[in-house]
Design an enzyme around this catalytic site. Structure first.
Site, PDB file in Angstrom:
ATOM      1  CG  ASP A 115      39.349  31.750  41.006  1.00 21.68           C
ATOM      2  OD1 ASP A 115      40.229  32.498  40.556  1.00 21.68           O
ATOM      3  OD2 ASP A 115      38.593  31.064  40.290  1.00 21.68           O
ATOM      4  CG  HIS A 129      34.686  33.655  35.523  1.00 21.65           C
ATOM      5  ND1 HIS A 129      34.274  34.335  36.629  1.00 21.65           N
ATOM      6  CD2 HIS A 129      35.722  32.885  35.921  1.00 21.65           C
ATOM      7  CE1 HIS A 129      35.032  33.982  37.673  1.00 21.65           C
ATOM      8  NE2 HIS A 129      35.911  33.101  37.273  1.00 21.65           N
ATOM      9  CG  HIS A 148      69.987  70.854  34.163  1.00 22.70           C
ATOM     10  ND1 HIS A 148      68.984  71.659  33.690  1.00 22.70           N
ATOM     11  CD2 HIS A 148      69.384  69.677  34.515  1.00 22.70           C
ATOM     12  CE1 HIS A 148      67.823  71.000  33.751  1.00 22.70           C
ATOM     13  NE2 HIS A 148      68.042  69.799  34.248  1.00 22.70           N
ATOM     14  CD  GLN A 193      39.365  30.996  33.981  1.00 21.35           C
ATOM     15  OE1 GLN A 193      39.734  30.253  34.893  1.00 21.35           O
ATOM     16  NE2 GLN A 193      39.271  32.290  34.131  1.00 21.35           N
ATOM     17  CD  GLU A 237      42.717  36.069  34.505  1.00 23.43           C
ATOM     18  OE1 GLU A 237      42.002  35.530  33.629  1.00 23.43           O
ATOM     19  OE2 GLU A 237      42.259  36.739  35.440  1.00 23.43           O
ATOM     20  CG  HIS A 238      43.713  31.825  35.890  1.00 27.05           C
ATOM     21  ND1 HIS A 238      42.636  32.419  35.270  1.00 27.05           N
ATOM     22  CD2 HIS A 238      43.786  32.372  37.126  1.00 27.05           C
ATOM     23  CE1 HIS A 238      42.076  33.281  36.102  1.00 27.05           C
ATOM     24  NE2 HIS A 238      42.751  33.276  37.240  1.00 27.05           N
TER      25      HIS A 238
END
Lengths: 442, 442
Positions: B371, B272, B430, B269, B337-338
């Site tokens: 991934d 990145h 209406h 991770q 996220e993960h």
């Protein structure tokens, strides 16, 4: 916006596909800006900083200033006794109508609940996803004339169907006044907490929390320019729904349709807002003319004639086509929030149109049924956004988590490809996190 | 961002729930801003006006300026011959891996295709909704080192599974160079058109169209600050996906887990982006210490050690809990996220966590499998947004249209309630649009 003279000629735009300049004029109609964007970002940003820094105290000060209402932390929240009193004060016939609406909205949205998926593939990999409700949702309800109890149902019922444990409503009470039907609708829908605050300060209180109001994870519901700007500013900290623009209807009709009924539907849209848009596409020139005449006639006795007349004059249009086949690509480019189809072969025609927020089929389905008691949601994509987005639904109150599980065999089967791709992308640690488990070094 | 000394001590934050100041320090960890927001809005706005006004000519000029690439309208689009040549130039082993990934992503996403619903209720009202694919979707792919073929698959395959008839990719070609694997991935995914342009100008070209590039209805995919700003500016004209932030992983592990494997995942991770975040929650202090030592050891041989080390030092954390029960509410607040769970009773623990983009179960499911070749999508909600949003999926490429049809009997049954609510909301037109069809006047 020019002032409207309800006695003057109120002519919509008239187009026909056979006109040599049709493409240009239709493109101009699509490009019409119907919203005045107010620049309120700086004011709203300052309110946000203040609410984050000072919590309840800031919210209470802004409420005193904007709503002329003096609150304390203890009176921010609407009490069960006030809600019960509001329900008791409502006209029983209207309450019954609200109950019918809530029941039908609930039944419709129950069917939207998504299913989880969990499966094992041929390699033995366990895969799937599961849906969970958002833990806390905020619902903004405007005060004053725009406080629509039907909108409370449309936003809150799907939240509860989704299973959100905490649904929090904020509604401004200018001078202390709350609309009893709005409280009744919240009660029927199962809203868990109601606070008598509004404006940008209410949005920041929901997003960041105060001493009294715990924060939520997503904020829904319409509001004025300040509310819309605040929602954009808190997006990221929390989720938000779409920012709704002025409402619109497109009626596609042939000669079988009743022009008085169509005129009534066009005006029902137009009465919302001078920036609302009512469009008719027809293959019958006589129907077009009859609808125009009926609009003028019906406007004369309409309480909101000034608003509806201005909308019809400034944004209304009657588009004549040679055959209803021509209506299909036009309707897809318009991507109307509401699409009524009143034609001999209406169902087949509906099946050929890709872009619309909601479709109302046949002469006996005025859009107003969908606004209130059809069961489907009346929060729908405006301003051509039905090309890429959907009306409000249960999925807007849930989120999906994907699930993956490998054992040693599955890792052995998939690992080499993952390593190859990690290496190709220059991400050595990705490759190593797989290789280290396969005894390929690391 | 302080410069990283890979030989210096790279210590993550250490927290334990038993610490008296845990709540404050955990809240600070959550509130950490990991993104530098660049103020590029004005530059991007000017590019937008120019692309809208001058179309191809503007796009070509910006491409010459920013990408040092001279194009003509005829060379904007990547040709089938170029794509075929790129595929032929790829390493066959990597191509095979890409093919396996594409097949698995397709199979997983096929199961996400939503079902239409059409039913008749007890009153005879016909109700339902139908899903349709978005007619044209744009996919932004960054150039240079961030050009990930796996991301092309993750964005384009679900579009084609959804049934989008037109998937358009833009990818900058600085100095004329395109990544062959990116073109190969586009070919495998079934992308319909590829243009060698990037930056804000590519986003405006997709949203508004030029002489050569027809507009799309929604734009997906990651990009730099200029691309992100352009996507925000065209939102409304077109749909956009979420704006992704730096990536993050949370590992929850007990003493049964292998510290070397966890360290490898935390570094996968961290490599990145220096703003990526790797977190470990464990009930085993010895495991925490062993993971820290393994991270230091593995960093020594990592090509992207500088990036990964900075991420670990600045944003990494090891959180010690008394029991894994305590991990559940912490994980929900982190909303990673993960989320990897490597623990004796991992599946049950996973079932109790509400907020996560994706869950990876057990020691043999490193996140890197997800991934690339797991099949589930790797485009997932970052920065705590898994509290309110989902990873990318087929639904992001579709939209729902609701359908309602009443006949005279159904209108008679529902009409009075609709009229009551229209009147209660002050919307006389209406009410009239219903009443006029029930012969109740108008």
């Amino acid at each position: 916006m020019p002032a409207c003279d309800p006695k003057g000629p109120l002519m919509p735009l008239r187009l026909a596909t056979r006109d040599p300049d049709f493409d240009t004029r239709f493109a101009s109609l699509l490009a019409m800006k119907r919203e005045v964007s107010e620049e309120v970002n700086d004011v709203v940003r300052a309110i946000g900083h203040d609410v984050v820094a000072r919590g309840d105290a800031a919210v209470i000060e802004y409420t005193a200033k904007f709503d002329k209402l003096m609150l304390t932390p203890a009176t921010l929240r609407v009490t069960p006794e006030e809600i019960a009193a509001a329900v008791a004060a409502c006209d029983p016939r209207t309450l019954d109508a609200l109950r019918l609406a809530a029941d039908r909205i609930r039944a419709y949205h129950e069917r939207q609940k998504p299913k989880d998926d969990r499966f094992t593939d041929a390699l033995g990999v366990e895969l799937g996803y599961r849906w969970t409700a958002i833990e806390a949702v905020g619902l903004y309800v405007p005060g004053g004339t725009a406080a629509y109890p039907s909108s409370v149902l449309m936003n809150a019922v799907p939240a509860k169907v989704a299973g959100c444990p905490r649904v929090v409503m904020v509604v401004p009470a200018p001078g202390g006044t709350l609309n009893p039907l709005v409280l009744a609708a919240a009660e029927l829908a199962g809203v868990d907490e109601i606070y008598r605050i509004g404006g940008a300060q209410a949005i920041f209180a929901l997003a960041h929390g105060t001493e009294t109001i715990r924060p939520v994870a997503k904020i829904m519901g319409p509001g004025n320019a300040y509310v819309a700007a605040a929602k954009k500013q808190v997006f990221g900290t929390v989720g938000i729904d779409m920012i709704a623009g002025p409402s619109e209807v497109l009626v596609i009709a042939d000669g079988t349709a009743n022009p008085d009924w169509i005129a009534a539907d066009l005006l029902a849209q137009a009465e919302h807002d001078a920036a609302a848009q009512s469009l008719l596409i027809t293959d019958d020139a006589a129907l077009g003319a009859a609808v125009e005449a009926a609009v003028t006639r019906q406007l004369a006795t309409l309480p909101r004639a000034e608003i509806a007349g201005a909308s019809w004059r400034d944004y209304g249009a009657v588009i004549e086509v040679e055959t209803l086949d021509e209506a299909v690509p036009l309707a897809d480019r318009i991507a109307a929030e509401h699409l009524e189809i009143i034609a001999a072969d209406g169902d087949a025609l509906a099946g050929r149109i890709r872009n619309a927020g909601a479709i109302f089929l046949g002469g006996h389905t005025p859009e107003a049924i969908g606004d209130y008691v059809g069961g489907s949601n009346h929060v729908l994509p405006t301003a051509r956004s039905a090309r890429f987005s959907s009306g409000l639904g249960v999925l807007d109150y849930m989120k999906r988590t994907s699930i993956l599980k490998c054992g040693p065999d599955q890792l052995r089967a998939l690992g080499p490809a993952a390593i190859a791709l990690g290496e190709a992308e220059g991400l050595a640690a990705h490759a190593r996190s797989v290789a280290i488990r396969m005894n390929l070094g690391g």
